[in-house]
Write a protein that holds these residues in place. Sequence first.
Motif, PDB file in Angstrom:
ATOM      1  N   GLU A   1       0.816  -1.165   0.068  1.00 27.13           N
ATOM      2  CA  GLU A   1      -0.100   0.158   0.181  1.00 27.13           C
ATOM      3  C   GLU A   1       0.967   1.232  -0.009  1.00 27.13           C
ATOM      4  O   GLU A   1       0.528   2.236  -0.680  1.00 27.13           O
ATOM      5  CB  GLU A   1      -1.044  -0.082   1.248  1.00 27.13           C
ATOM      6  N   LYS A   2       1.893   1.247   0.953  1.00 18.33           N
ATOM      7  CA  LYS A   2       2.905   2.396   0.637  1.00 18.33           C
ATOM      8  C   LYS A   2       3.315   2.850  -0.588  1.00 18.33           C
ATOM      9  O   LYS A   2       3.445   3.692  -1.185  1.00 18.33           O
ATOM     10  CB  LYS A   2       4.055   2.179   1.636  1.00 18.33           C
ATOM     11  N   VAL A   3       3.606   1.797  -1.476  1.00 16.23           N
ATOM     12  CA  VAL A   3       4.482   1.774  -2.686  1.00 16.23           C
ATOM     13  C   VAL A   3       3.389   2.516  -3.688  1.00 16.23           C
ATOM     14  O   VAL A   3       3.617   3.261  -4.129  1.00 16.23           O
ATOM     15  CB  VAL A   3       5.019   0.294  -3.209  1.00 16.23           C
TER      16      VAL A   3
ATOM     17  N   SER B   1      -2.641  -3.919  -8.727  1.00 15.63           N
ATOM     18  CA  SER B   1      -1.803  -3.099  -9.626  1.00 15.63           C
ATOM     19  C   SER B   1      -0.934  -3.903 -10.819  1.00 15.63           C
ATOM     20  O   SER B   1      -1.458  -4.373 -11.832  1.00 15.63           O
ATOM     21  CB  SER B   1      -1.273  -1.873  -8.975  1.00 15.63           C
ATOM     22  N   LEU B   2       0.444  -3.761 -10.489  1.00 19.65           N
ATOM     23  CA  LEU B   2       1.271  -4.433 -11.683  1.00 19.65           C
ATOM     24  C   LEU B   2       1.466  -5.640 -11.536  1.00 19.65           C
ATOM     25  O   LEU B   2       2.320  -6.469 -12.386  1.00 19.65           O
ATOM     26  CB  LEU B   2       2.572  -3.523 -11.477  1.00 19.65           C
ATOM     27  N   ILE B   3       0.725  -6.436 -10.632  1.00 17.24           N
ATOM     28  CA  ILE B   3       1.085  -7.578 -10.628  1.00 17.24           C
ATOM     29  C   ILE B   3       0.191  -8.700 -11.715  1.00 17.24           C
ATOM     30  O   ILE B   3       0.708  -9.612 -12.300  1.00 17.24           O
ATOM     31  CB  ILE B   3       0.644  -8.376  -9.088  1.00 17.24           C
TER      32      ILE B   3
ATOM     33  N   ASP C   1       5.439  -8.767   0.898  1.00 18.68           N
ATOM     34  CA  ASP C   1       4.635  -8.847   2.013  1.00 18.68           C
ATOM     35  C   ASP C   1       4.389 -10.168   2.520  1.00 18.68           C
ATOM     36  O   ASP C   1       3.066 -10.677   2.794  1.00 18.68           O
ATOM     37  CB  ASP C   1       3.489  -7.916   1.684  1.00 18.68           C
ATOM     38  N   GLY C   2       5.368 -10.939   2.332  1.00 21.09           N
ATOM     39  CA  GLY C   2       5.255 -12.300   3.082  1.00 21.09           C
ATOM     40  C   GLY C   2       4.707 -13.481   2.005  1.00 21.09           C
ATOM     41  O   GLY C   2       4.568 -14.551   2.167  1.00 21.09           O
ATOM     42  N   ASN C   3       4.375 -12.919   0.749  1.00 26.91           N
ATOM     43  CA  ASN C   3       3.724 -13.944  -0.101  1.00 26.91           C
ATOM     44  C   ASN C   3       4.998 -13.986  -1.377  1.00 26.91           C
ATOM     45  O   ASN C   3       5.912 -12.874  -1.661  1.00 26.91           O
ATOM     46  CB  ASN C   3       2.662 -13.423  -1.157  1.00 26.91           C
ATOM     47  N   TRP C   4       5.265 -15.240  -1.957  1.00 27.31           N
ATOM     48  CA  TRP C   4       6.250 -15.347  -2.958  1.00 27.31           C
ATOM     49  C   TRP C   4       5.497 -15.261  -4.280  1.00 27.31           C
ATOM     50  O   TRP C   4       4.743 -15.881  -4.515  1.00 27.31           O
ATOM     51  CB  TRP C   4       6.866 -16.673  -2.894  1.00 27.31           C
TER      52      TRP C   4
END
Lengths: 494, 494
Positions: free
Chosen positions: A11-13, A205-207, A311-314
């Motif tokens: 969220e910060k990014v 978003s970009l994912i 954020d903890g996910n790969w």
Amino acid sequence: MTAEKTESTYEKVVELAKRRGFFWPSFSIYGGEAGFYDYGPLGVMLKDNIIRIWKEAYLRENALLIDTPVLVPRAVFQASGHVDKFLDIAAECDKCHLRQKLETFTKSAGYEEVFDTVESGLSFVRDNVVKCTNCGTRITRVYDVRQMFFLPDQGSSGDLFLRPETAQGIFINFKILNNLFRGKLPMAVAQTGKGFRNEIAPRQSLIRMREFNMCEVEVFVHPEKKFWAEIEYEDDITICPRSSQPVTLNAREAVNSGIISSNAMGYFITLTQQILLKMGISRDRLRFRQHEKNELAHYSFDSWDAEAELDGNWIEITGIADRNDLRNHEKTSGESMSVSTEEGDIVPSVIEPASGVDRIVLSVLMHSLKTRENGYTVLSLPPDVAPYHAAVFPLMKKNGMDQLARKIFRSLSLNDPCVFYDESGSIGKRYARQDEVGTPYCITIDGASLEDGTVTIRERDSAKQIRIAAEELINHGLIGNPSISLDKFKNQPS
Amino acid sequence: MTAEKTESTYEKVVELAKRRGFFWPSFSIYGGEAGFYDYGPLGVMLKDNIIRIWKEAYLRENALLIDTPVLVPRAVFQASGHVDKFLDIAAECDKCHLRQKLETFTKSAGYEEVFDTVESGLSFVRDNVVKCTNCGTRITRVYDVRQMFFLPDQGSSGDLFLRPETAQGIFINFKILNNLFRGKLPMAVAQTGKGFRNEIAPRQSLIRMREFNMCEVEVFVHPEKKFWAEIEYEDDITICPRSSQPVTLNAREAVNSGIISSNAMGYFITLTQQILLKMGISRDRLRFRQHEKNELAHYSFDSWDAEAELDGNWIEITGIADRNDLRNHEKTSGESMSVSTEEGDIVPSVIEPASGVDRIVLSVLMHSLKTRENGYTVLSLPPDVAPYHAAVFPLMKKNGMDQLARKIFRSLSLNDPCVFYDESGSIGKRYARQDEVGTPYCITIDGASLEDGTVTIRERDSAKQIRIAAEELINHGLIGNPSISLDKFKNQPS
């Protein structure tokens, strides 16, 4: 300064990206469209630097570059299997009409199944109770959705598709390219450009976007040897093989012990790690995971994903797949795809390191985001990845400091257009603005500059300053200038 | 060495482009598709260098970069007028079914008319005898064809179009971009990327394609002043104003005398000339021609084309248009497009320098093609536009010359990956191969190199050689290295 690994980094990014102009959702004045993002001024420069690092790395491997159309006629994707097999198995709730991939519904219900046909999906929802994640109604409607955008019957061009990968543009040109390469093997061909997938549920978003940027390489190797070159990198890699425990090994060890199946696969796994680290991915948040059998795409029979921890996910950012596409095109087009070698004619195998540029951009931003003790944000980007290589400030907008600053700015810009000029606001505020977008050096022109021609250079991560002659900067530039090597900032007061 | 201006230059370039890997028709193993071309290894490097020169020039003008999707929802092109007005008026022969733009038929019959509606076209073919250029049958069937590729009803995205220009992606983001630019005017925004037009009759390889590469800049200026910056370039420009004789003037003179309508138009005409010359367009084969009133696109009320002379024809390679798009988007979206200035709120006007990258690539190749007295071909490209900056050869593949040559090649590649290594064939053949693809310098390692560490450098255009220390090359690179300035080649034996 501590690395951010909390849940809120994403969220910060995203907030920073929108506010400062890295990226934002497209078409907002007309209500927006899911799955489409614009790169703004800083984002374009960051993305282009990331693509340049990739391109230079592969030029050093003697890769050939190519740039082929995104609009592709039916025959190509018929041959590659995409027309028949590149489908999503989707489901729609009868009551609230929520549409998602069937797997999104079944995973929420705790099932592990993967579906590749409508029949297998229908049979599963008949035999098991799968409920809508939104309203709780039992799911019964299962159908397939073409993942490729499709333009039917375009006049003389017939049916056209928007490519879901750049790879086929390389495969169908294999013979032309190999002739340019004087008939030699192994041969690598690299392409960067856009890909398109009509995702049912774009997200994050970009994912997962409908239109995205790719960097793909097709490495053509002898099908039995699968050899590229001796592996010289001895970097440790975190390796997660299918059905066994993660190990840390260098690529040569992993190939010799059989964990990685071929020299070429090992070579490009370790090269991929080098490239990703150079782009700004954190070493301790990067791993290489082998695909499970049921994860493999229709064209692939072994595949490793470079995954970044976010954020903890790969999340997959590069895939290195062992493919066998040339035979399909040989069969369908009737054109030979074989290469003459001393041991006779062979059709090469393909090792494909394929990167999602947008996912790398997001991952680099998330891995670079740091917070100073005073709570301010710093993007700790590698200097040659940062959108601006430097910013130039007059300490004050008076006594000729601004004229001299503009003169130094113009001289620097002649050699390197990625320099930013700012004279508005307090000097502290200007430093903070540049820290937040990753500018590695800030050059300030002050009273002493007017007298002796020196300027201060402040280094982003340490916030420390040294003083050097402006001439030195103008003649030798910033990146790689020995007079401003990072060591010099170590013993300065902060 | 003489410049080629014969009719055959185009054919020579197309043959060279295919044989050496600059560009070739796409999808050839499946029979090909009109209007689609692949860039091969040398073409990608040439094209990327051309785009880089454009990008650096506009970064020096403090332009903001942006990268927006090629897939665009209907609302955007409804507002811009493209859905209703971006149409070709076409005709089809009743007998042989040849389809062309109506103007192609009428021009062959000696008429000058331009058609922008089906009605005007139908009325013309009723009142005048226009015959099929293929079979001579009288033309009666006139219809309109959408120039945009169209993807109807794409699930949640609704109707999508492939953009025919990158500009709209900038206009709809105007407020976001202007906020990032701290609300200031004038402001320039630059975008490079693909555009798509479903041309009825694609032709002449890179000249008229269905999928093409663009470099567009939108310069937002005060609508009455239309001022960007003082014009400092004093270069002569060949100017062809509407309804009067060609003149040669610098841009400041042309603006002051009213031949060019505004400072901003004049500024970007002369900047465009600077950029095109830097890319390798010949000064004496470049002119700027003002559009006739009936040539103007639906969005433009003044426009100048930079035209390159190719085989005796003048072809548009950059257009500089005075546009008024923001008001359309303000009206349709309901979002304000105004900027606060000291004189009140205004909606800016737009000056748009838009370049067709592929046409520039073709023009640069055609303007660079020279023939030596011995009949050999030389591509006289500017050094930083050439695909390879240098080639490295061992004179012979023995006595350690090849080992030393490979070592020098690797050292050079570390700083500049655009270096080529070749050890096959006679040295004369290797020089000729590099001349033909525009490599400005060839570095040869010979017997003396093994003894004293010097190498020969041969300059492409003069074919002359000097000898310098290999260390000097490795430390300072090739382009811009004062030890190998072109003057040094002048007094050498050829």
